[in-house]
Write a protein that holds these residues in place. Sequence first.
Motif, PDB file in Angstrom:
ATOM      1  N   ASP A 129     -61.303  41.745  40.114  1.00 49.12           N
ATOM      2  CA  ASP A 129     -62.678  41.497  40.529  1.00 49.12           C
ATOM      3  C   ASP A 129     -62.691  40.223  41.359  1.00 49.12           C
ATOM      4  O   ASP A 129     -61.634  39.697  41.723  1.00 49.12           O
ATOM      5  CB  ASP A 129     -63.621  41.396  39.320  1.00 49.12           C
ATOM      6  N   ARG A 143     -63.240  37.307  40.597  1.00 54.01           N
ATOM      7  CA  ARG A 143     -62.654  36.148  39.917  1.00 54.01           C
ATOM      8  C   ARG A 143     -61.151  36.280  39.763  1.00 54.01           C
ATOM      9  O   ARG A 143     -60.409  35.318  39.937  1.00 54.01           O
ATOM     10  CB  ARG A 143     -63.304  35.962  38.534  1.00 54.01           C
ATOM     11  N   ARG A 188     -61.352  30.739  19.804  1.00 56.37           N
ATOM     12  CA  ARG A 188     -61.325  31.001  21.244  1.00 56.37           C
ATOM     13  C   ARG A 188     -61.948  29.822  21.992  1.00 56.37           C
ATOM     14  O   ARG A 188     -62.987  29.943  22.646  1.00 56.37           O
ATOM     15  CB  ARG A 188     -62.028  32.311  21.552  1.00 56.37           C
ATOM     16  N   ALA A 247     -59.612  26.458  31.161  1.00 54.48           N
ATOM     17  CA  ALA A 247     -60.597  26.907  30.176  1.00 54.48           C
ATOM     18  C   ALA A 247     -61.732  25.899  30.001  1.00 54.48           C
ATOM     19  O   ALA A 247     -62.878  26.280  29.743  1.00 54.48           O
ATOM     20  CB  ALA A 247     -59.912  27.159  28.837  1.00 54.48           C
ATOM     21  N   ARG A 271     -63.586  26.283  33.823  1.00 54.26           N
ATOM     22  CA  ARG A 271     -64.075  27.632  34.135  1.00 54.26           C
ATOM     23  C   ARG A 271     -63.496  28.629  33.131  1.00 54.26           C
ATOM     24  O   ARG A 271     -62.546  29.354  33.447  1.00 54.26           O
ATOM     25  CB  ARG A 271     -63.680  28.022  35.559  1.00 54.26           C
ATOM     26  N   PRO A 272     -64.040  28.692  31.925  1.00 54.37           N
ATOM     27  CA  PRO A 272     -63.505  29.642  30.940  1.00 54.37           C
ATOM     28  C   PRO A 272     -63.605  31.092  31.393  1.00 54.37           C
ATOM     29  O   PRO A 272     -62.849  31.947  30.925  1.00 54.37           O
ATOM     30  CB  PRO A 272     -64.370  29.389  29.698  1.00 54.37           C
ATOM     31  N   ASP A 273     -64.519  31.385  32.322  1.00 54.51           N
ATOM     32  CA  ASP A 273     -64.659  32.756  32.813  1.00 54.51           C
ATOM     33  C   ASP A 273     -63.477  33.191  33.673  1.00 54.51           C
ATOM     34  O   ASP A 273     -63.323  34.387  33.960  1.00 54.51           O
ATOM     35  CB  ASP A 273     -65.948  32.890  33.625  1.00 54.51           C
ATOM     36  N   LEU A 274     -62.632  32.234  34.084  1.00 51.50           N
ATOM     37  CA  LEU A 274     -61.454  32.556  34.878  1.00 51.50           C
ATOM     38  C   LEU A 274     -60.224  32.834  34.014  1.00 51.50           C
ATOM     39  O   LEU A 274     -59.180  33.213  34.535  1.00 51.50           O
ATOM     40  CB  LEU A 274     -61.143  31.421  35.857  1.00 51.50           C
ATOM     41  N   TYR A 329     -58.412  35.117  31.618  1.00 47.88           N
ATOM     42  CA  TYR A 329     -58.439  36.519  31.191  1.00 47.88           C
ATOM     43  C   TYR A 329     -58.467  36.631  29.673  1.00 47.88           C
ATOM     44  O   TYR A 329     -59.203  37.463  29.121  1.00 47.88           O
ATOM     45  CB  TYR A 329     -57.224  37.234  31.756  1.00 47.88           C
ATOM     46  N   ARG A 377     -61.880  36.162  28.257  1.00 47.98           N
ATOM     47  CA  ARG A 377     -62.864  37.175  28.654  1.00 47.98           C
ATOM     48  C   ARG A 377     -62.598  38.523  27.998  1.00 47.98           C
ATOM     49  O   ARG A 377     -63.534  39.248  27.672  1.00 47.98           O
ATOM     50  CB  ARG A 377     -62.863  37.361  30.176  1.00 47.98           C
ATOM     51  N   ARG A 378     -61.329  38.861  27.815  1.00 47.27           N
ATOM     52  CA  ARG A 378     -60.987  40.222  27.387  1.00 47.27           C
ATOM     53  C   ARG A 378     -60.550  40.328  25.935  1.00 47.27           C
ATOM     54  O   ARG A 378     -60.714  41.384  25.334  1.00 47.27           O
ATOM     55  CB  ARG A 378     -59.877  40.781  28.281  1.00 47.27           C
ATOM     56  N   ARG A 427     -61.508  39.693  22.864  1.00 48.26           N
ATOM     57  CA  ARG A 427     -62.577  39.363  21.938  1.00 48.26           C
ATOM     58  C   ARG A 427     -62.456  40.238  20.698  1.00 48.26           C
ATOM     59  O   ARG A 427     -62.098  41.407  20.780  1.00 48.26           O
ATOM     60  CB  ARG A 427     -63.948  39.584  22.584  1.00 48.26           C
TER      61      ARG A 427
END
Length: 238
Positions: A41, A43, A139, A207, A210-213, A215, A218-219, A221
Motif C-alpha cells: 500500500d 505506506r 505491542r 515505532a 510512525r507505528p503505522d509503518l 508491519y 499493524r498486522r 494483533r
Amino acid sequence: MSAVAMHIANGIVNGQVSLAFAAVSAGALAFCVLRGRADLDDRLAPMAGLVAAFIFAVQMLNFQVLPGVSGHVLGGALAAALVGPWVGALCISTVLVVQCLLFADGGLTALGLNVFNMALLGTAAGYLAIAGLLRVLPRTPAGTAGAVFAASVVSVVVASQGFVLEYWLGGTTQLSLGTISLTMAGVHLLIGIGEGLIGATTVATVAKVRPDLVYALRRLRTPMTPAATAGAGAGAAA
C-alpha cells in the motif's frame, strides 16, 4: 578455494544441489510476489525500498567463517518486522541479486542457495519468532524491539544451519559436518546478537515516530475473544 567477500562461493556445494535450491528459491519467490501484492500500500511500498537499501548497507559488514563462506548481518527479522515476511523476503532477495551480479558477492551458481538461506529461511524464522513473541509481549516500541532482538538471533542461527543442510546434501570439501554446524552456529549466534541490537534499535525508533509503518504492529494483533467482543458491543450500545 579462496574466500569471497560475502555469502557462499561457487563450488562449495555441488551443481545438482545448487540447481535444486535455485528452483525451490525461484518458486518460493514467485509465491512471495503473489502474497506480497496484497500487503503493498502507500505506506509499505516506500518502506520496502528503505528496508532494502538499509539491509544492503549493513550486509557490507562481513566476517570470515569458513573457507569460501563468510558471516554477516542478514536482516531477515528486521525486514519481517517492518514490511512483513513476503515483501521482506523479496527485499533481501533483491539485495542478494544485486550483490552477486554487480559486486561478485557470493557465487552465481550459489545464488539460489544464498536466497534460500538468507531471504527465505531467515525471514520466515524471524517472522514466526516475532509473531510468537508478540503474543506475550506488549505491542509497544519496547516490546516490539525485544521481539525483534530475540527473533534476529533465531533468524541468523537458523539461516546458518540452512547452509549446513546444503553442505550435507552436496558439499564438495572434506570439512567435518559437525565442525561446520558448530562453527556456523557459534559465529552466527554472536552475529545475531549484533544484528538484534541493530534491528531492535531501528524498529523501536520507527515505532515511536510512525507505528503505522511497522508491519508487525499493524498486522500481528491478537484477535478479540467472543466475550471481549460482546463486552465491547455492550459498551458501545450504552
